[in-house]
Design a protein around this motif. Structure first.
Motif: not given
Length: 278
Positions: A225-243
């Motif tokens: 659950p913690t992994q998913k929460e952090i990855l969910d929060r990463f998504m809007p912090l990547l620019k288009p095409g970001g890695l």
């Protein structure tokens, strides 16, 4: 087991609960001896007779300074220059295609080897002039390792693994009392900004999207659950095409299907794209 301090099963359960609540770290049953060994140092320093007294003190002072020492004691900081080396050629190819200036977030900076490796990679890929405008945001939950990272001083033997070319280009050798040590050169250090950040905090200091996120060998300490929460929060912090770069035993796409694998532990929100080896 003959121990210096009384450490009951209840104490161990409380430690596991507290570190999970504060830092998201999920300690398994097999970590009992590690917990005892690391936290015993805190009991000695504070002159406390047993773990229950130490834990009661923590719980009675939710904003106390000892919480950071508690977290620092239980975090693991295994790192090295260019660790998981397959990621760095991918990064080098990637940054050549990106709009300048670049921003990269290293979310587990530890003692600095990883963010400085990122800076070296950018200099080698783009040239010193172009790379100088890049910003590497280097964060960690552990304030003690961040202080060492910001100092930028390493043992010469540790840095020799980089090879003589990189050693000469990116480090200054110490002399006299500092013989046997090297310091990262100022132009490399200037690209990296260190700060404390807990991935469980409700608000992160990293607020604007970046070109790439390095969060390697961190998720393995969190439950799903913690992994998913952090990855969910990463998504809007990547620019288009970001890695997103993950650790060798971490699979972001299994936790969050929004991340598509592009290669060995390299992910994008947009799936495969040219220039990144699959």
């Amino acid at each position: 087991m003959n121990t210096e301090f009384l450490f009951t099963e209840s104490d161990f359960t409380r430690v596991r609960t507290l570190i999970h609540r504060r830092a998201g770290i999920a300690l398994g049953e097999q970590k009992r001896q590690m917990v005892y060994s690391r936290l015993s140092r805190r009991l000695r320093e504070l002159g406390l007779p047993e773990f229950s007294t130490y834990l009661a003190m923590l719980e009675s002072r939710p904003d106390g300074d000892e919480w950071q020492a508690f977290i620092n004691s239980l975090t693991t900081n295994l790192t090295s220059f260019f660790r998981e080396a397959h990621h760095f050629p991918v990064l080098a190819d990637f940054v050549k295609q990106r709009k300048q200036p670049l921003e990269i977030w290293c979310a587990a900076a530890s003692t600095g080897e990883e963010p400085y490796s990122l800076a070296m990679t950018l200099i080698e890929a783009l040239g010193a002039s172009a790379a100088s405008s890049a910003r590497i945001i280097a964060t960690d939950i552990d304030t003690a390792v961040l202080a060492r990272a910001a100092a930028g001083v390493f043992n010469l033997e540790q840095a020799r693994a980089l090879g003589e070319t990189r050693l000469k280009r990116f480090f200054s050798k110490g002399t006299g009392a500092n013989a046997g040590k090297v310091r990262i050169r100022p132009e490399v250090a200037a690209m990296v900004k260190f700060s404390q950040l807990n991935l469980l905090d409700r608000a992160w200091s990293v607020k604007e999207p970046v070109d790439a996120i390095f969060c390697r060998n961190v998720m393995i300490y969190f439950d799903k659950p913690t992994q998913k929460e952090i990855l969910d929060r990463f998504m809007p912090l990547l620019k288009p095409g970001g890695l997103l770069f993950a650790g060798h035993s971490e699979n972001a796409s299994l936790v969050n299907p929004g991340f598509k694998p592009l290669g060995h532990t390299v992910y994008s929100l947009g799936g495969a794209r040219r220039g990144v080896a699959a």
